[in-house]
Design a protein around this motif. Structure first.
Motif, mmCIF file in Angstrom:
data_model
loop_
_atom_site.group_PDB
_atom_site.id
_atom_site.type_symbol
_atom_site.label_atom_id
_atom_site.label_comp_id
_atom_site.label_asym_id
_atom_site.label_seq_id
_atom_site.Cartn_x
_atom_site.Cartn_y
_atom_site.Cartn_z
ATOM 1 N N MET A 1 0.829 -1.208 0.000
ATOM 2 C CA MET A 1 0.000 0.000 0.000
ATOM 3 C C MET A 1 0.867 1.263 0.000
ATOM 4 N N ALA A 2 1.921 1.269 0.835
ATOM 5 C CA ALA A 2 2.812 2.428 0.909
ATOM 6 C C ALA A 2 3.527 2.638 -0.414
ATOM 7 N N ALA A 3 3.967 1.511 -1.037
ATOM 8 C CA ALA A 3 4.667 1.595 -2.316
ATOM 9 C C ALA A 3 3.742 2.143 -3.399
ATOM 10 N N GLN A 4 2.473 1.718 -3.351
ATOM 11 C CA GLN A 4 1.501 2.207 -4.329
ATOM 12 C C GLN A 4 1.252 3.691 -4.146
ATOM 13 N N LEU B 1 3.331 5.892 -2.846
ATOM 14 C CA LEU B 1 4.522 6.606 -3.292
ATOM 15 C C LEU B 1 4.557 6.701 -4.812
ATOM 16 N N ALA B 2 4.164 5.620 -5.477
ATOM 17 C CA ALA B 2 4.147 5.624 -6.945
ATOM 18 C C ALA B 2 3.160 6.649 -7.477
ATOM 19 N N LEU B 3 2.011 6.757 -6.814
ATOM 20 C CA LEU B 3 1.010 7.742 -7.223
ATOM 21 C C LEU B 3 1.527 9.165 -7.024
ATOM 22 N N GLN B 4 2.216 9.401 -5.912
ATOM 23 C CA GLN B 4 2.785 10.723 -5.638
ATOM 24 C C GLN B 4 3.829 11.093 -6.689
ATOM 25 N N LEU B 5 4.690 10.119 -7.035
ATOM 26 C CA LEU B 5 5.719 10.377 -8.046
ATOM 27 C C LEU B 5 5.091 10.658 -9.404
ATOM 28 N N ARG B 6 4.038 9.915 -9.723
ATOM 29 C CA ARG B 6 3.353 10.127 -10.993
ATOM 30 C C ARG B 6 2.722 11.516 -11.032
ATOM 31 N N LYS B 7 2.128 11.931 -9.911
ATOM 32 C CA LYS B 7 1.530 13.260 -9.832
ATOM 33 C C LYS B 7 2.586 14.346 -9.962
ATOM 34 N N GLN B 8 3.731 14.155 -9.317
ATOM 35 C CA GLN B 8 4.812 15.138 -9.401
ATOM 36 C C GLN B 8 5.332 15.270 -10.832
#
Length: 220
Positions: free
Chosen positions: A1-4, A6-13
């Motif tokens: 869940m945490a990895a997912q 983080l991936a969403l945050q990176l994609r948004k950035q």
């Protein structure tokens, strides 16, 4: 869940970075050659992406000019949410707006204003965007502080007055220079001095009568 997450945050950035880069490229081209003369293909080529990728971030070329309104509206909403509940509402707006614009790129803002001013065909959509987005955020804030609907007379009129001051201060800054956050703060201070800091005095005649009647009914 945490990895997912983080991936969403990176994609948004990455998405925000791409939007900012495309906005900067488009504004430069608009300023150099005129808004109507620049095509999406040319913006995409200058940004080293495909036109199809451009449309993933901006539905139309006109939406490039809306992005700055969206960004300021989102930033202002977040800044207003952090202000103390017992702070005078207009003072909260002054502080929150100053913090929001301090984070903006002043050079890109100047370019944006220059493009809008030189392109009458986009003025209506830009002004409409400001009214529907930025002024709505302000009306919602005043409504919440006053315990009234955001579409009520007082929140709506206060938001319109504040919006007019903001536009006038921004124009003055564009023409005369200086610090934009200070220009907004000083402009809203003029409005605050005129209205006063006590929100209970802002009600209209009908609203005052309604409150008075409600108060008498409650005491019976």
């Amino acid at each position: 869940m945490a990895a997912q997450s983080l991936a969403l945050q990176l994609r948004k950035q990455r998405s925000e970075m791409m939007i900012s880069e495309l906005e900067a490229v488009a504004l430069r081209l608009f300023e150099q050659r005129g808004f109507g003369e620049v095509t999406v293909d040319e913006i995409a080529s200058e940004g080293r992406i495909s036109a199809r990728t451009f449309y993933r971030y901006f539905p139309t070329k006109d939406d490039v000019l809306q992005r700055r309104i969206d960004r300021r509206s989102e930033g202002l909403r977040a800044a207003l949410a952090e202000r103390p509940a017992d702070e005078p509402p207009l003072h909260s707006l002054r502080v929150a707006l100053a913090a929001t614009v301090a984070a903006e790129d002043a050079e890109l803002l100047r370019r944006w204003i220059a493009v809008v001013a030189a392109t009458p065909s986009v003025l209506r959509s830009v002004l409409g965007g400001i009214q529907l987005k930025s002024q709505r955020v302000i009306a919602e804030f005043f409504g919440a502080r006053l315990g009234e609907p955001s579409t009520g007379l007082v929140p709506t009129m206060l938001a319109a007055a504040a919006g007019g001051v903001i536009q006038a201060a921004q124009t003055r800054w564009y023409l005369e220079g200086g610090d934009l956050a200070t220009a907004f703060s000083e402009g809203l201070e003029v409005l605050e001095r005129g209205l006063g800091t006590d929100p209970t005095t802002w009600a209209t005649g009908s609203a005052k009568r309604k409150r008075s009647t409600g108060g008498r009914a409650a005491r019976r």
